[in-house]
Design an enzyme around this catalytic site. Structure first.
Site, PDB file in Angstrom:
ATOM      1  N   ASP A  46       0.848  -1.196   0.000  1.00 25.35           N
ATOM      2  CA  ASP A  46       0.000   0.000   0.000  1.00 25.35           C
ATOM      3  C   ASP A  46       0.881   1.242   0.000  1.00 25.35           C
ATOM      4  OD1 ASP A  46      -1.994  -1.763   0.252  1.00 25.35           O
ATOM      5  OD2 ASP A  46      -2.790  -0.996   2.152  1.00 25.35           O
ATOM      6  N   PHE A  66       2.162   1.926  -3.387  1.00 22.18           N
ATOM      7  CA  PHE A  66       1.053   2.370  -4.228  1.00 22.18           C
ATOM      8  C   PHE A  66       0.715   3.833  -3.925  1.00 22.18           C
ATOM      9  CE2 PHE A  66      -3.404   3.166  -5.069  1.00 22.18           C
ATOM     10  CZ  PHE A  66      -3.526   2.716  -6.363  1.00 22.18           C
ATOM     11  N   ASP A  67       0.579   4.139  -2.638  1.00 19.31           N
ATOM     12  CA  ASP A  67       0.232   5.510  -2.255  1.00 19.31           C
ATOM     13  C   ASP A  67       1.282   6.500  -2.756  1.00 19.31           C
ATOM     14  OD1 ASP A  67      -2.099   4.746  -1.005  1.00 19.31           O
ATOM     15  OD2 ASP A  67      -1.173   4.518   0.966  1.00 19.31           O
ATOM     16  N   SER A  89     -13.615   8.228  -1.624  1.00 24.61           N
ATOM     17  CA  SER A  89     -12.445   7.700  -0.940  1.00 24.61           C
ATOM     18  C   SER A  89     -12.006   8.735   0.106  1.00 24.61           C
ATOM     19  CB  SER A  89     -11.396   7.511  -2.029  1.00 24.61           C
ATOM     20  OG  SER A  89     -10.211   7.119  -1.490  1.00 24.61           O
ATOM     21  N   LEU A  90     -10.875   8.522   0.723  1.00 21.66           N
ATOM     22  CA  LEU A  90     -10.363   9.501   1.694  1.00 21.66           C
ATOM     23  C   LEU A  90      -8.981   9.963   1.267  1.00 21.66           C
ATOM     24  CD1 LEU A  90     -11.083   7.767   5.135  1.00 21.66           C
ATOM     25  CD2 LEU A  90     -12.114   9.873   4.293  1.00 21.66           C
ATOM     26  N   GLU A 144     -11.116   7.898  14.489  1.00 18.12           N
ATOM     27  CA  GLU A 144     -11.545   6.492  14.431  1.00 18.12           C
ATOM     28  C   GLU A 144     -10.425   5.640  13.884  1.00 18.12           C
ATOM     29  OE1 GLU A 144     -14.783   6.532  11.684  1.00 18.12           O
ATOM     30  OE2 GLU A 144     -15.958   7.864  12.939  1.00 18.12           O
ATOM     31  N   LYS A 159      -8.903   3.181  11.156  1.00 19.66           N
ATOM     32  CA  LYS A 159      -9.122   2.950   9.729  1.00 19.66           C
ATOM     33  C   LYS A 159      -9.078   1.440   9.532  1.00 19.66           C
ATOM     34  CE  LYS A 159      -7.389   4.340   5.161  1.00 19.66           C
ATOM     35  NZ  LYS A 159      -7.981   3.213   4.543  1.00 19.66           N
ATOM     36  N   ASP A 175      -9.115  -2.115   7.842  1.00 18.66           N
ATOM     37  CA  ASP A 175      -8.514  -2.540   6.574  1.00 18.66           C
ATOM     38  C   ASP A 175      -9.281  -3.724   5.989  1.00 18.66           C
ATOM     39  OD1 ASP A 175      -6.820  -2.549   4.484  1.00 18.66           O
ATOM     40  OD2 ASP A 175      -5.127  -3.458   5.542  1.00 18.66           O
ATOM     41  N   GLU A 191     -17.240  -1.117   6.640  1.00 18.96           N
ATOM     42  CA  GLU A 191     -16.203  -1.989   6.123  1.00 18.96           C
ATOM     43  C   GLU A 191     -16.539  -3.442   6.448  1.00 18.96           C
ATOM     44  OE1 GLU A 191     -14.034   0.122   4.782  1.00 18.96           O
ATOM     45  OE2 GLU A 191     -12.187  -1.017   4.434  1.00 18.96           O
ATOM     46  N   TYR A 217     -19.295   3.004   9.813  1.00 20.72           N
ATOM     47  CA  TYR A 217     -18.674   4.245  10.281  1.00 20.72           C
ATOM     48  C   TYR A 217     -19.157   5.521   9.586  1.00 20.72           C
ATOM     49  CZ  TYR A 217     -15.770   2.595   6.404  1.00 20.72           C
ATOM     50  OH  TYR A 217     -15.345   2.108   5.214  1.00 20.72           O
ATOM     51  N   LYS A 271     -12.059  12.881  11.383  1.00 21.64           N
ATOM     52  CA  LYS A 271     -13.206  13.526  10.729  1.00 21.64           C
ATOM     53  C   LYS A 271     -13.637  14.755  11.522  1.00 21.64           C
ATOM     54  CE  LYS A 271     -14.917   9.010   9.307  1.00 21.64           C
ATOM     55  NZ  LYS A 271     -15.892   7.935   9.502  1.00 21.64           N
ATOM     56  N   LYS A 280      -2.100   7.072   7.653  1.00 22.43           N
ATOM     57  CA  LYS A 280      -1.838   5.635   7.512  1.00 22.43           C
ATOM     58  C   LYS A 280      -0.559   5.225   8.227  1.00 22.43           C
ATOM     59  CE  LYS A 280      -3.124   3.526   3.680  1.00 22.43           C
ATOM     60  NZ  LYS A 280      -3.305   3.197   2.257  1.00 22.43           N
ATOM     61  N   CYS A 290      20.756 -26.018 -13.236  1.00 24.21           N
ATOM     62  CA  CYS A 290      19.530 -26.246 -12.470  1.00 24.21           C
ATOM     63  C   CYS A 290      19.884 -26.905 -11.136  1.00 24.21           C
ATOM     64  CB  CYS A 290      18.577 -27.132 -13.265  1.00 24.21           C
ATOM     65  SG  CYS A 290      17.141 -27.629 -12.282  1.00 24.21           S
ATOM     66  N   CYS A 341      18.393 -30.658 -11.344  1.00 28.02           N
ATOM     67  CA  CYS A 341      18.826 -31.729 -12.254  1.00 28.02           C
ATOM     68  C   CYS A 341      20.168 -31.434 -12.925  1.00 28.02           C
ATOM     69  CB  CYS A 341      17.764 -31.973 -13.317  1.00 28.02           C
ATOM     70  SG  CYS A 341      17.563 -30.600 -14.443  1.00 28.02           S
ATOM     71  N   CYS A 401      15.046 -23.788 -16.367  1.00 30.13           N
ATOM     72  CA  CYS A 401      15.678 -25.080 -16.601  1.00 30.13           C
ATOM     73  C   CYS A 401      14.990 -25.690 -17.822  1.00 30.13           C
ATOM     74  CB  CYS A 401      15.497 -25.991 -15.383  1.00 30.13           C
ATOM     75  SG  CYS A 401      15.881 -27.705 -15.784  1.00 30.13           S
ATOM     76  N   CYS A 417      13.662 -33.088 -15.355  1.00 28.09           N
ATOM     77  CA  CYS A 417      13.869 -32.374 -14.093  1.00 28.09           C
ATOM     78  C   CYS A 417      12.762 -32.785 -13.105  1.00 28.09           C
ATOM     79  CB  CYS A 417      13.832 -30.872 -14.374  1.00 28.09           C
ATOM     80  SG  CYS A 417      14.132 -29.867 -12.936  1.00 28.09           S
TER      81      CYS A 417
HETATM   82  S1  IVH Z   1     -15.103   7.328   6.263  1.00 26.97           S
HETATM   83  C1  IVH Z   1     -16.741   9.944   2.740  1.00 26.97           C
HETATM   84  N1  IVH Z   1     -14.097   5.941   8.215  1.00 26.97           N
HETATM   85  O1  IVH Z   1     -10.949   3.728   3.989  1.00 26.97           O
HETATM   86  C2  IVH Z   1     -15.748   9.135   3.450  1.00 26.97           C
HETATM   87  N2  IVH Z   1     -13.597   5.233   6.001  1.00 26.97           N
HETATM   88  O2  IVH Z   1      -9.064   4.837   2.077  1.00 26.97           O
HETATM   89  C3  IVH Z   1     -16.307   7.910   4.021  1.00 26.97           C
HETATM   90  N3  IVH Z   1     -12.242   3.198   5.888  1.00 26.97           N
HETATM   91  O3  IVH Z   1     -13.261   4.284   1.405  1.00 26.97           O
HETATM   92  C4  IVH Z   1     -15.286   7.017   4.576  1.00 26.97           C
HETATM   93  N4  IVH Z   1     -12.072   2.867   8.056  1.00 26.97           N
HETATM   94  O4  IVH Z   1     -13.418   2.073   2.817  1.00 26.97           O
HETATM   95  C5  IVH Z   1     -14.184   6.061   6.881  1.00 26.97           C
HETATM   96  N5  IVH Z   1     -13.330   4.792  10.069  1.00 26.97           N
HETATM   97  C6  IVH Z   1     -13.413   4.909   8.753  1.00 26.97           C
HETATM   98  C7  IVH Z   1     -12.801   3.993   7.863  1.00 26.97           C
HETATM   99  C8  IVH Z   1     -12.908   4.207   6.493  1.00 26.97           C
HETATM  100  C9  IVH Z   1     -11.755   2.400   6.862  1.00 26.97           C
HETATM  101  C10 IVH Z   1     -12.008   2.945   4.465  1.00 26.97           C
HETATM  102  C11 IVH Z   1     -13.172   3.233   3.569  1.00 26.97           C
HETATM  103  C12 IVH Z   1     -12.678   4.329   2.653  1.00 26.97           C
HETATM  104  C13 IVH Z   1     -11.213   4.043   2.645  1.00 26.97           C
HETATM  105  C14 IVH Z   1     -10.392   5.205   2.194  1.00 26.97           C
END
Ligand code: IVH
Length: 698
Positions: free
Chosen positions: A34, A37-38, A96-97, A126, A128, A130, A185, A237, A300, A324, A418, A421, A436, A442
């Site tokens: 991750d 990727f990020d 997404s966030l 809160e 997060k 996974d 989730e 959530y 939030k 994260k 190899c 073999c 090989c 083999c």
């Molecule tokens: S709030 C409008 N709260 O993380 C935003 N998301 O990387 C609503 N996730 O798409 C999302 N824990 O699938 C929220 N406590 C949490 C979360 C949470 C995991 C996930 C969720 C979101 C993703 C973003």
């Protein structure tokens, strides 16, 4: 970087992000962490900020990652993920966030909020979770529909599966509103994850890389009863403000809890950045004791009015941010390097490590992938290395701690021969791996091919690694066809085998004669021909003789078959040894052609309907169109207001699906469609699209 360079790099990044996004969201089989990727995404965001005219609406920075089964590789052969789900538009986009790995950026988020709101407010912090995102809709207190996030606009309908998750109530209690949506989730707790992977290993199926992939894969299984056994768990959530309004986010969650919905009790109201940081610090450690995976903290703004003031970007709310946690790393020492030979002859270097504890498990080995990767890391026996659990279940070595390199540590030589073999290894142009070439001599390759042949997705014969090894060592089996010459007397030569085990084996061998041709073709182990490609080829040609005789051009006409696969099929059948093997398998009674299917009688259940067919089905698209016509329907090539529904198979055109979302046209999966036809066993009383239940977006 000048504009031209930026343009090239932006394209590279977009390509890499799209590719990895598909692996993550659709295949549930990521190949990078991750974190990596990020950081691809951050680099792209930075470049687009520096060159705003290069931003395009289809850039991954402007869109939410998609889990729709339709976009990308479709079903993952290893995970058995379902292909066909009805798609429904989300009432409110599922966003997404914004995320970060730096506390400074969380501080900057808090400062921006302070500046924009100019008054006192609170944060709700809160965990997060996974797992994989879910949107639940309740009507009249009953669970009405569950959608995955999909591409944020349209989601997969997984209601039947969600009903099998034990902590999701079918019926609410207390003072619940008539209709609302709540999001959260779906998780697979560690215990269920470990059990599932143990079961998969026993069945010789590929393990899931992590609980997130296991949760996401399980949610899309074909059989809801199987979902019930996966031990999934849900935590909710977020109630979209457009769905129900509360004064604060915390109050919304309390209300949800009072109606019987599962809400985490780990959240905390914080007043300032110091309290946020304390929460982050506390959970960075405490989360390790939780029975499920978390990958960060979500912060939030708590007051709904202030959330409204801050609003959204195209992708995420401005009133929330995710911090994260970095993947756990451990420092350990390389004791030795092994070179393992696979079924195809590919040689993979693997480091043996001093055992070290990482994310709850002891790590002893890590893959080094290939010679290039070894050179890039400049790894040597005796080196201290950092290991990390990335996307894959096998830990990877991220770097070498050069300051600790023992004196005289020599650069390892990739073997020329190899290890199994002794045949000189070869490396073809464009291949990262050494191979090989001693395919027939083999031992590891021979046993690997037999193991593939007997595996559950292929011929499903009751034999694991130990049995195949014994059969090989006793000289009883060299090729799959030899299996069919085995007798009870010979099987009793195997150590520990009694009458009953020999009989069970022979029964499974006998049953394999009824395995459909497409799986026989897969079982042959033609390089690059996986489960779904084998199916496509089988359906296209109908039988083994036609496949063997096909020209490269004819092979290229098959869905999903490109140059590399076509050449590999040609090479396979050009080899006389394979031709002889196939003749022996034919003589043993295996199915070498598709069964003739009886054509159903016609009806007029689809009379007056205009149907658009898109994607791949269990029958060819032409057969599907013929089926529609046989039942009185009309086929059309494009979606419009007049379309009755889109019949979507695997990988339908994303634009068609999107257009349906905009026009409120129903998208139907194959199973649902077939159940509507009178021929089918489960013929429904009336068509679902006739009950006025089309959902409009917005
Ligand atoms: S709030 C409008 N709260 O993380 C935003 N998301 O990387 C609503 N996730 O798409 C999302 N824990 O699938 C929220 N406590 C949490 C979360 C949470 C995991 C996930 C969720 C979101 C993703 C973003």
């Amino acid at each position: 970087m000048d504009r031209e360079e930026a343009k090239i790099r932006i394209e590279e990044l977009r390509e890499a992000i799209r590719d990895n996004s598909r692996r993550y969201y659709v295949d549930n089989a990521p190949v990078i962490s991750d974190y990596d990727f990020d950081h691809l995404m951050y680099e792209l965001e930075d470049l687009e900020k520096a060159f705003p005219d290069l931003v395009t609406p289809d850039s991954p920075t402007q869109r939410v990652g998609s889990d729709l089964e339709t976009q990308g590789a479709g079903v993952n052969a290893e995970t058995g993920v379902r292909r066909e789900f009805a798609h429904y538009p989300h009432r409110f986009p599922m966003l997404s966030l914004g995320n970060t790995y730096s506390i400074e950026e969380v501080e900057a988020f808090a400062q921006r909020a302070d500046k924009a709101l100019e008054t006192s407010f609170t944060y709700c912090c809160e965990l997060k979770f996974d797992g994989t995102a879910i949107c639940l809709e309740y009507r009249g207190g009953r669970l009405y529909r569950a959608l995955t996030r999909g591409d944020g606009v349209v989601g997969d309908d997984v209601t039947d599966n969600v009903r099998r998750i034990s902590n999701i109530p079918q019926q609410l209690h207390g003072d619940y509103p008539a209709e609302f949506e709540i999001r959260g989730e779906i998780l697979m707790p560690y215990e269920a994850f470990d059990r599932l992977n143990r079961e998969r290993a026993a069945q010789e199926e590929a393990p899931f890389a992590n609980p997130r992939n296991a949760a996401s894969g399980s949610l899309k299984l074909l059989d809801p009863e199987e979902v019930a056994h996966r031990g999934l768990w849900c935590t909710l959530y977020h109630i979209p403000a457009e769905s129900l309004s509360f004064e604060t986010h915390d109050q919304a969650l309390r209300a949800a809890e009072s109606w019987g919905l599962p809400v985490s009790d780990k959240r905390r109201i914080c007043r300032d950045i110091d309290e946020i940081e304390a929460y982050i610090k506390e959970w960075d450690t405490a989360r390790k004791a939780l029975p499920y995976a978390t990958d960060g903290i979500v912060i939030k703004i708590n007051e709904s009015a202030f959330q409204r003031t801050l609003g959204f970007t195209a992708k995420s709310p401005r009133w929330a941010v995710a911090y994260k946690f970095k993947a756990e790393q451990a420092l350990t020492r390389v004791l030795s390097i092994d070179y393992q030979v696979g079924r195809t002859g590919a040689v993979t270097p693997v480091a043996n490590l001093e055992p070290v504890l990482l994310s709850g498990t002891v790590v002893k080995r890590a893959t080094l992938n290939n010679a290039d990767q070894m050179a890039l890391l400049d790894i040597r026996v005796g080196d201290s290395v950092y290991v990390e659990k990335g996307g894959e279940i096998i830990p990877k070595i991220t770097s070498v701690e050069l300051s600790r390199r023992p004196e005289g540590a020599a650069r390892p030589e990739f073997p020329a021969l190899c290890p199994d073999c002794g045949t000189p290894l070869v490396r073809e142009e464009d291949e990262a791996k050494w191979f090989c070439p001693n395919t027939d001599g083999c031992p590891t390759q021979i046993q690997g091919r037999i193991l593939h042949f007997v595996s559950r997705k292929a011929m499903n014969i009751l034999a694991g690694e130990a049995t195949v090894e014994q059969l090989y060592n006793l000289g009883l089996v060299r090729t799959p066809a030899d299996l069919y010459d085995l007798t009870k007397g010979r099987l009793l030569m195997l150590e520990g085998w009694k009458d009953r085990s020999a009989e069970r084996f022979l029964e499974s061998l006998h049953a394999s004669r009824s395995v459909p041709f497409e799986r026989v073709l897969f079982a042959l182990g033609i390089r690059y021909v996986g489960e779904s490609t084998a199916r496509e080829i089988a359906r296209h040609f109908g039988g083994i003789d036609a496949v063997a005789a096909a020209s490269k051009e004819e092979l290229l006409a098959v869905q999903d078959v490109g140059e590399v696969i076509a050449q590999s099929v040609k090479d396979f059948f050009a080899d006389q040894r394979h031709v002889i093997e196939i003749e022996r398998l034919k003589a043993a009674g295996l199915k070498m052609s598709l069964e003739e299917k009886e054509e159903g009688k016609g009806s007029d259940v689809l009379a007056g309907m205009t149907i658009v067919v898109s994607g791949n089905f269990s029958i060819s698209r032409d057969e599907m169109k013929a089926l529609i016509e046989r039942h009185g329907g009309r086929n059309s090539g494009s979606v419009s207001g007049k379309t009755s529904f889109l019949l979507a198979g695997e990988k339908p055109g994303p634009e068609k699906v999107r257009k349906c979302a905009v026009l409120g046209v129903k998208v139907m999966g194959e199973a649902e469609f077939l159940s509507m036809l009178p021929d089918a066993d489960t013929a429904a009383e009336k068509a679902p699209w006739a009950d006025g239940e089309l959902t409009l977006f917005g």
